[in-house]
Design an enzyme around this catalytic site. Structure first.
Site, PDB file in Angstrom:
ATOM      1  N   ALA A 247       1.502   3.582  -1.956  1.00 16.36           N
ATOM      2  CA  ALA A 247       1.011   4.872  -2.476  1.00 16.36           C
ATOM      3  C   ALA A 247      -0.185   5.384  -1.676  1.00 16.36           C
ATOM      4  O   ALA A 247      -0.795   6.392  -2.046  1.00 16.36           O
ATOM      5  CB  ALA A 247       0.636   4.728  -3.954  1.00 16.36           C
TER       6      ALA A 247
ATOM      7  N   ASP B 169      -5.004   1.843  19.063  1.00 14.90           N
ATOM      8  CA  ASP B 169      -6.016   1.824  20.135  1.00 14.90           C
ATOM      9  C   ASP B 169      -5.340   2.068  21.491  1.00 14.90           C
ATOM     10  O   ASP B 169      -5.853   2.818  22.329  1.00 14.90           O
ATOM     11  CB  ASP B 169      -6.735   0.473  20.129  1.00 14.90           C
TER      12      ASP B 169
ATOM     13  N   GLY C 196       0.833  -1.212   0.000  1.00 18.76           N
ATOM     14  CA  GLY C 196       0.000   0.000   0.000  1.00 18.76           C
ATOM     15  C   GLY C 196       0.855   1.245   0.000  1.00 18.76           C
ATOM     16  O   GLY C 196       0.492   2.273   0.582  1.00 18.76           O
TER      17      GLY C 196
ATOM     18  N   ARG D 154      -4.451   5.656  21.688  1.00 23.59           N
ATOM     19  CA  ARG D 154      -5.672   6.450  21.900  1.00 23.59           C
ATOM     20  C   ARG D 154      -6.108   6.369  23.362  1.00 23.59           C
ATOM     21  O   ARG D 154      -6.542   7.373  23.949  1.00 23.59           O
ATOM     22  CB  ARG D 154      -6.796   5.920  20.997  1.00 23.59           C
TER      23      ARG D 154
ATOM     24  N   GLN E 214      -2.516   6.451   1.955  1.00 23.01           N
ATOM     25  CA  GLN E 214      -2.465   7.525   2.969  1.00 23.01           C
ATOM     26  C   GLN E 214      -1.535   7.177   4.127  1.00 23.01           C
ATOM     27  O   GLN E 214      -0.742   8.011   4.555  1.00 23.01           O
ATOM     28  CB  GLN E 214      -3.870   7.724   3.559  1.00 23.01           C
ATOM     29  N   ILE E 215      -1.694   5.968   4.662  1.00 17.54           N
ATOM     30  CA  ILE E 215      -0.867   5.615   5.822  1.00 17.54           C
ATOM     31  C   ILE E 215       0.604   5.580   5.417  1.00 17.54           C
ATOM     32  O   ILE E 215       1.475   6.108   6.118  1.00 17.54           O
ATOM     33  CB  ILE E 215      -1.304   4.257   6.432  1.00 17.54           C
ATOM     34  N   ALA E 216       0.868   4.966   4.255  1.00 17.93           N
ATOM     35  CA  ALA E 216       2.264   4.857   3.812  1.00 17.93           C
ATOM     36  C   ALA E 216       2.900   6.238   3.668  1.00 17.93           C
ATOM     37  O   ALA E 216       4.094   6.416   3.952  1.00 17.93           O
ATOM     38  CB  ALA E 216       2.341   4.092   2.496  1.00 17.93           C
TER      39      ALA E 216
ATOM     40  N   GLY F  58      -3.686  -3.287   7.566  1.00 18.31           N
ATOM     41  CA  GLY F  58      -4.900  -3.254   6.730  1.00 18.31           C
ATOM     42  C   GLY F  58      -6.037  -4.018   7.385  1.00 18.31           C
ATOM     43  O   GLY F  58      -5.856  -5.135   7.865  1.00 18.31           O
TER      44      GLY F  58
ATOM     45  N   ARG G 117     -16.876  -3.446   9.116  1.00 18.71           N
ATOM     46  CA  ARG G 117     -15.603  -4.147   8.949  1.00 18.71           C
ATOM     47  C   ARG G 117     -15.813  -5.533   8.356  1.00 18.71           C
ATOM     48  O   ARG G 117     -14.983  -6.023   7.581  1.00 18.71           O
ATOM     49  CB  ARG G 117     -14.875  -4.246  10.284  1.00 18.71           C
TER      50      ARG G 117
ATOM     51  N   HIS H 289      -9.161  -5.402  16.837  1.00 24.55           N
ATOM     52  CA  HIS H 289      -9.102  -3.987  16.440  1.00 24.55           C
ATOM     53  C   HIS H 289     -10.439  -3.635  15.792  1.00 24.55           C
ATOM     54  O   HIS H 289     -10.586  -3.617  14.580  1.00 24.55           O
ATOM     55  CB  HIS H 289      -7.947  -3.733  15.475  1.00 24.55           C
TER      56      HIS H 289
HETATM   57  P1  NAD Z   1      -5.461   3.947   1.241  1.00 23.81           P
HETATM   58  O1  NAD Z   1      -6.635   3.542   0.435  1.00 23.81           O
HETATM   59  O2  NAD Z   1      -5.046   5.366   1.260  1.00 23.81           O
HETATM   60  O3  NAD Z   1      -4.193   3.110   0.786  1.00 23.81           O
HETATM   61  C1  NAD Z   1      -4.259   1.730   0.627  1.00 23.81           C
HETATM   62  C2  NAD Z   1      -3.309   1.418  -0.498  1.00 23.81           C
HETATM   63  O4  NAD Z   1      -3.193   0.005  -0.553  1.00 23.81           O
HETATM   64  C3  NAD Z   1      -3.814   1.897  -1.857  1.00 23.81           C
HETATM   65  O5  NAD Z   1      -2.813   2.702  -2.462  1.00 23.81           O
HETATM   66  C4  NAD Z   1      -4.049   0.604  -2.613  1.00 23.81           C
HETATM   67  O6  NAD Z   1      -3.755   0.724  -4.002  1.00 23.81           O
HETATM   68  C5  NAD Z   1      -3.059  -0.326  -1.904  1.00 23.81           C
HETATM   69  N1  NAD Z   1      -3.361  -1.744  -2.069  1.00 23.81           N
HETATM   70  C6  NAD Z   1      -4.572  -2.338  -2.135  1.00 23.81           C
HETATM   71  N2  NAD Z   1      -4.421  -3.652  -2.355  1.00 23.81           N
HETATM   72  C7  NAD Z   1      -3.080  -3.891  -2.393  1.00 23.81           C
HETATM   73  C8  NAD Z   1      -2.304  -5.050  -2.599  1.00 23.81           C
HETATM   74  N3  NAD Z   1      -2.864  -6.239  -2.823  1.00 23.81           N
HETATM   75  N4  NAD Z   1      -0.956  -4.918  -2.573  1.00 23.81           N
HETATM   76  C9  NAD Z   1      -0.377  -3.753  -2.367  1.00 23.81           C
HETATM   77  N5  NAD Z   1      -1.067  -2.584  -2.201  1.00 23.81           N
HETATM   78  C10 NAD Z   1      -2.405  -2.677  -2.214  1.00 23.81           C
HETATM   79  O7  NAD Z   1      -5.709   3.387   2.727  1.00 23.81           O
HETATM   80  P2  NAD Z   1      -4.942   3.768   4.063  1.00 23.81           P
HETATM   81  O8  NAD Z   1      -5.615   4.938   4.663  1.00 23.81           O
HETATM   82  O9  NAD Z   1      -3.488   3.810   3.791  1.00 23.81           O
HETATM   83  O10 NAD Z   1      -5.336   2.515   4.978  1.00 23.81           O
HETATM   84  C11 NAD Z   1      -4.806   1.233   4.706  1.00 23.81           C
HETATM   85  C12 NAD Z   1      -5.472   0.195   5.583  1.00 23.81           C
HETATM   86  O11 NAD Z   1      -5.174   0.426   6.954  1.00 23.81           O
HETATM   87  C13 NAD Z   1      -6.996   0.170   5.527  1.00 23.81           C
HETATM   88  O12 NAD Z   1      -7.418  -1.175   5.532  1.00 23.81           O
HETATM   89  C14 NAD Z   1      -7.424   0.841   6.818  1.00 23.81           C
HETATM   90  O13 NAD Z   1      -8.717   0.443   7.210  1.00 23.81           O
HETATM   91  C15 NAD Z   1      -6.373   0.299   7.733  1.00 23.81           C
HETATM   92  N6  NAD Z   1      -6.192   0.992   9.016  1.00 23.81           N
HETATM   93  C16 NAD Z   1      -5.864   0.220  10.086  1.00 23.81           C
HETATM   94  C17 NAD Z   1      -5.653   0.819  11.309  1.00 23.81           C
HETATM   95  C18 NAD Z   1      -5.278  -0.012  12.518  1.00 23.81           C
HETATM   96  O14 NAD Z   1      -5.183   0.572  13.611  1.00 23.81           O
HETATM   97  N7  NAD Z   1      -5.055  -1.312  12.441  1.00 23.81           N
HETATM   98  C19 NAD Z   1      -5.777   2.190  11.441  1.00 23.81           C
HETATM   99  C20 NAD Z   1      -6.098   2.951  10.324  1.00 23.81           C
HETATM  100  C21 NAD Z   1      -6.300   2.334   9.104  1.00 23.81           C
HETATM  101  C1  LMR Z   2      -8.956   3.158  12.873  1.00 27.06           C
HETATM  102  O1  LMR Z   2      -8.950   2.557  13.953  1.00 27.06           O
HETATM  103  O2  LMR Z   2      -8.764   4.385  12.779  1.00 27.06           O
HETATM  104  C2  LMR Z   2      -9.248   2.399  11.617  1.00 27.06           C
HETATM  105  O3  LMR Z   2      -8.931   1.047  11.782  1.00 27.06           O
HETATM  106  C3  LMR Z   2     -10.675   2.599  11.241  1.00 27.06           C
HETATM  107  C4  LMR Z   2     -11.048   1.842  10.009  1.00 27.06           C
HETATM  108  O4  LMR Z   2     -12.013   1.099  10.079  1.00 27.06           O
HETATM  109  O5  LMR Z   2     -10.349   1.997   8.972  1.00 27.06           O
END
Ligand code: NAD
Ligand code: LMR
Length: 333
Positions: free
Chosen positions: A16, A162, A14, A165, A18-20, A133, A101, A190
């Site tokens: 490209a 969490d 991932g 937070r 937001q998190i990355a 993810g 979810r 989560h």
């Molecule tokens: P995003 O949509 O901005 O980025 C996700 C990226 O993953 C995209 O660029 C997409 O093209 C890429 N992607 C999708 N499938 C892929 C694959 N098979 N291989 C490689 N890349 C792939 O999303 P984000 O905001 O970066 O969030 C990513 C994930 O993190 C989401 O599932 C979100 O729910 C999760 N998240 C988890 C937590 C946590 O605390 N565990 C917190 C926040 C977000």
């Molecule tokens: C978060 O805890 O902020 C995310 O996991 C929320 C979500 O469902 O993407």
């Protein structure tokens, strides 16, 4: 002349997203593994996002980070995880407003099946995996069961956000800096069923439960932490990104470099049967870390209320596990 330390290969899916975008520059700056460890980044994306990923790689180059040895990009997990010592599985479809979810299980199953198999085949022998993810615990379970040659304990999921937070809410309530809070615990999934538990938390060494009203804990603290992800999605129109990136850094840094003496952190790890959580289920526990290994904190003895809440979250994890087994993404032992 002193020899340059051996670089650590960090794979991030991932790349490209937001998190990355919050994560990669901190890894490159040394926030993940300290100021003496060079890193090689391997970034993975789906084909449609590779052009955007090239832009991220250009920006990483423009940072001229002294610790960043190389950046490779790919849309092939068998290349992306090659030689990875650390694998951050961030790429997935994020939950958007109105989406549960559980809707994500079917969408994300194939991603983590393939990535588990690729990690099994090509990652370094010492690979440590963090799944971010969502649904993170169950995606980690899928990856783990598709990587039979990698010790199961190396597959973890992120509940550190969490945990952070919960620390932040308590710190705000008692008017103390976050640094004064220790022994916070998050149990379970989560998800909104997670149980943030103050029973053993301390504020500058004093038991937190003596500093706050029990009504605040049940009516404010617990639901605020449980619902924080949803609140961020509603406010931002997108799931948390910078705070999630920061928590991922915290999770791996502590796993690799150790937790402070007298404190612990929350990580979702395969259960060894502790606290009645079925063995193999990836559930959040309090853990200490030393020498690159984590240990579930023993002997906390949850009270009846905590027991019921932990059981409810674990029941949700069992349901998610059974659903992905039925869908053919994971195997039963
Ligand atoms: P995003 O949509 O901005 O980025 C996700 C990226 O993953 C995209 O660029 C997409 O093209 C890429 N992607 C999708 N499938 C892929 C694959 N098979 N291989 C490689 N890349 C792939 O999303 P984000 O905001 O970066 O969030 C990513 C994930 O993190 C989401 O599932 C979100 O729910 C999760 N998240 C988890 C937590 C946590 O605390 N565990 C917190 C926040 C977000
Ligand atoms: C978060 O805890 O902020 C995310 O996991 C929320 C979500 O469902 O993407």
């Amino acid at each position: 002349m002193t020899a340059r330390p051996v670089p650590v290969t960090v794979a991030v899916t991932g790349g490209a997203g937001q998190i990355a975008y919050g994560l990669l520059f901190r890894i490159a700056s040394g926030a993940l593994l300290g100021p003496d460890t060079p890193v090689r980044l391997r970034l993975l994306e789906i084909p449609a996002a590779v052009a955007a990923l090239e832009g991220v790689a250009m920006e990483l180059e423009d940072g001229a980070f002294p610790l960043l040895e190389s950046v490779d990009i790919s849309d092939d997990p068998w290349l992306g995880f090659s030689g990875a010592n650390i694998a951050l599985l961030v790429g997935a479809r994020p939950r958007t407003s109105g989406m549960e979810r559980s809707d994500l299980l079917a969408a994300n199953g194939p991603i983590f099946t393939e990535q588990g198999a690729a990690i099994n085949a090509v990652a370094a022998d010492d690979v440590k995996v963090l799944v971010v993810g969502n649904p993170a615990n169950t995606n980690a379970f899928i990856a783990m069961t598709n990587a039979p040659d990698v010790p199961a304990a190396r597959f973890t999921a992120m509940t550190r956000l969490d945990h952070n937070r919960a620390i932040a809410q308590l710190a705000k309530k008692v008017g103390a800096p976050a640094a004064d809070i220790s022994r916070m615990t998050v149990w379970g999934n989560h998800s909104a069923t997670q149980y943030p538990d103050l029973a053993h938390a301390a504020v500058a060494g004093k038991p937190a439960v003596e500093l706050v009203e029990s009504s605040w804990v049940t009516e404010d603290f617990v639901p605020t932490v449980q619902q924080r992800g949803t609140a961020i999605i509603q406010a931002r129109g997108a799931s948390s990104a910078a705070s999630a990136a920061s928590a991922a850094i915290d999770h791996i840094r502590d796993w690799a470099l150790g937790t402070p003496q007298g404190d612990w952190v929350s990580m979702a790890v395969p259960s060894d049967g502790s606290y009645g959580v079925p063995e193999g289920l990836i559930s959040s526990f309090p853990v200490t870390c030393a020498n690159g290994e984590y240990t579930i904190v023993p002997g906390l003895d949850p009270d009846d209320n905590a027991r019921a809440r932990i059981d409810a979250s674990v029941a949700e994890l069992v349901q998610e596990r059974d659903a992905v087994i039925d869908l053919g993404f994971a195997k039963r032992d």
